[in-house]
Design an enzyme around this catalytic site. Structure first.
Site, mmCIF file in Angstrom:
data_model
loop_
_atom_site.group_PDB
_atom_site.id
_atom_site.type_symbol
_atom_site.label_atom_id
_atom_site.label_comp_id
_atom_site.label_asym_id
_atom_site.label_seq_id
_atom_site.Cartn_x
_atom_site.Cartn_y
_atom_site.Cartn_z
ATOM 1 N N HIS A 1 21.256 -46.690 3.054
ATOM 2 C CA HIS A 1 22.575 -46.782 3.970
ATOM 3 C C HIS A 1 23.921 -47.156 2.971
ATOM 4 C CE1 HIS A 1 21.221 -47.365 8.312
ATOM 5 N NE2 HIS A 1 20.197 -47.064 7.505
ATOM 6 N N ASP A 2 23.626 -47.812 2.167
ATOM 7 C CA ASP A 2 24.874 -48.104 1.002
ATOM 8 C C ASP A 2 24.996 -46.438 -0.040
ATOM 9 O OD1 ASP A 2 26.826 -49.507 -0.754
ATOM 10 O OD2 ASP A 2 25.241 -49.029 -2.312
ATOM 11 N N SER B 1 29.022 -51.012 -1.832
ATOM 12 C CA SER B 1 30.394 -51.196 -0.875
ATOM 13 C C SER B 1 29.839 -51.748 0.489
ATOM 14 C CB SER B 1 30.905 -49.829 -0.765
ATOM 15 O OG SER B 1 30.122 -48.862 -0.069
ATOM 16 N N HIS C 1 9.630 -44.459 5.662
ATOM 17 C CA HIS C 1 9.315 -44.866 7.112
ATOM 18 C C HIS C 1 7.930 -45.167 7.210
ATOM 19 C CE1 HIS C 1 13.061 -42.757 9.392
ATOM 20 N NE2 HIS C 1 13.207 -43.629 8.265
ATOM 21 N N SER C 2 7.140 -44.983 5.981
ATOM 22 C CA SER C 2 5.768 -45.398 6.173
ATOM 23 C C SER C 2 5.501 -46.972 5.920
ATOM 24 C CB SER C 2 5.117 -44.856 4.984
ATOM 25 O OG SER C 2 5.423 -45.375 3.613
ATOM 26 N N THR D 1 0.257 -48.454 9.753
ATOM 27 C CA THR D 1 0.138 -49.361 8.513
ATOM 28 C C THR D 1 1.340 -49.567 7.836
ATOM 29 O OG1 THR D 1 -0.296 -46.992 7.306
ATOM 30 C CG2 THR D 1 -2.246 -48.369 8.329
ATOM 31 N N GLN E 1 1.428 -50.702 3.862
ATOM 32 C CA GLN E 1 1.076 -49.648 3.041
ATOM 33 C C GLN E 1 1.878 -48.665 2.810
ATOM 34 O OE1 GLN E 1 -2.152 -50.204 1.250
ATOM 35 N NE2 GLN E 1 -2.318 -52.238 2.369
ATOM 36 N N ASP F 1 1.582 -45.330 2.676
ATOM 37 C CA ASP F 1 0.552 -44.226 2.692
ATOM 38 C C ASP F 1 1.382 -43.019 3.356
ATOM 39 O OD1 ASP F 1 0.619 -45.168 5.317
ATOM 40 O OD2 ASP F 1 -1.321 -46.241 5.114
#
Length: 359
Positions: free
Chosen positions: A74-75, A92, A197-198, A217, A220, A222
């Protein structure tokens, strides 16, 4: 006799080479610390490591480590190659938090920014550096993750990034890819970044169920995110109870609309599928994309490589699988050039995914 002399010469050369290599990696004791460093300029980061692991991340792949990775994106993504705005990975989002943290796409980032600022101030580090350091350490706390590069020495941000630079999960794939291309990322690099997103969970998409993970999971690093997102859902894009969400077939799991669409779009579906059964490839591509993200807008020649401070992640204990109650028949095939791989199914009743507990 000549052969014997020649062999002795080779042995001498080998010994000299090994000695020079050992000297090249000689470590020095860091002052006021139990650590040693290859580069003395990195010593102070070991102090930050000890502090942030004990007092924020807790040396585990939990909510704070997940959030530390999220704020890196996001930065840094507040950057453009075609327009005159954005300093990229410059901190920022902390320095100008009064502005950037009001953007809807940055919902929930305010807590992470508030958590990290005292560590930067206490150790005399810039906000851009503390964000990228915490993100790399947070990833290292997750088994299966690659060890990310960390370069130190980013100057302080001089202006906030404008609104609209952070992609939203309800946006279409062409819109998201266009924004990422403007920041310098290809569709393949976009999917590689989504390996994050894992180890992610949602707090703001539905505030009534905080800590809802994107795969089964979340502790982890993965490939399950690339498997479970390909399962047929119980709804269609935009039909989930909140904007940007698609109903997941697994109870307790959240599927972002953008993840659902990336897994099915012609421009990205085969890239998405390629990670499902290839943990090394996913890790390699993620590390490369993060290396690029972490220095957006920065003059790399002025930065110091302190990657040695980042812990070495443990190996994951998870092998690719279908959740209990699901098989290859539940896959929604999208890639036109290769069949989705088959995996064993976990035994037991239909799986319920537990939320990520708060820290």
């Amino acid at each position: 006799m000549a052969i014997k002399s020649l062999l002795l010469s080779f042995v001498s050369i080998a010994v000299l080479f090994q000695t020079s290599q050992a000297a090249a990696v000689k470590r020095v004791a860091c002052p006021h610390s139990t650590h040693t460093a290859i580069n003395p300029a990195c010593c102070s980061w070991y102090n930050v490591l000890d502090d942030i692991q004990e007092n924020l991340l807790e040396s585990e792949c939990g909510e704070n480590s997940h959030s530390a990775l999220r704020i890196v994106f996001h930065d840094a993504i507040g950057f453009s190659r075609t327009k005159d705005f954005g300093g990229g990975a410059d901190g920022s989002i902390i320095k100008f938090g009064d502005t950037e943290l009001e953007f809807s796409a940055n919902a929930g980032i305010d807590e992470t920014a508030a958590d990290l600022q005292p560590f930067a101030d206490a150790h005399g580090k810039t906000y851009g550096d503390i964000i990228n350091f915490a993100g790399a350490v947070g990833v290292a706390n997750c088994p299966g993750a690659p060890r990310l590069q960390f370069l130190a020495g980013r100057p302080n941000a001089t202006a906030p990034a404008p609104d609209g630079t952070v992609p939203d999960p309800f946006q279409t794939i062409p819109v998201i890819l266009a924004r990422m291309a403007d920041a310098g990322f290809s569709p393949a690099e976009m999917i590689a970044l989504l390996a994050s997103h894992s180890i992610a969970a949602a707090d703001e998409v539905d505030t009534t169920i905080p800590g809802t993970p994107f795969d089964s999971t979340a502790d982890q690093f993965d490939t399950q995110i690339f498997i479970e997102t390909q399962l047929r859902g119980t709804g269609f894009p935009g039909t989930g109870p909140h904007q940007g969400e698609v109903e997941s077939p697994l109870v307790g799991e959240m599927r972002l609309q953008s993840d659902h669409n990336f897994a099915r779009d012609d421009a990205t579906s085969c890239i998405w599928q390629s990670f499902a059964d290839n943990q090394p490839l996913m890790s390699q591509k993620f590390a490369a994309a993060m290396k690029k993200l972490a220095v957006l807008g920065q003059d790399v020649s002025k930065l110091i490589d302190c990657s040695e401070v980042i812990p070495i992640p443990k190996k994951t204990t998870v092998t690719p699988h279908f959740p209990a109650g699901k098989t290859h028949a539940d896959i929604e095939q999208a890639c036109a050039t290769a069949v989705f791989p088959d995996f064993p199914t976990l035994p037991g009743p239909a799986q319920t995914v537990a939320p990520v507990p708060p820290q």
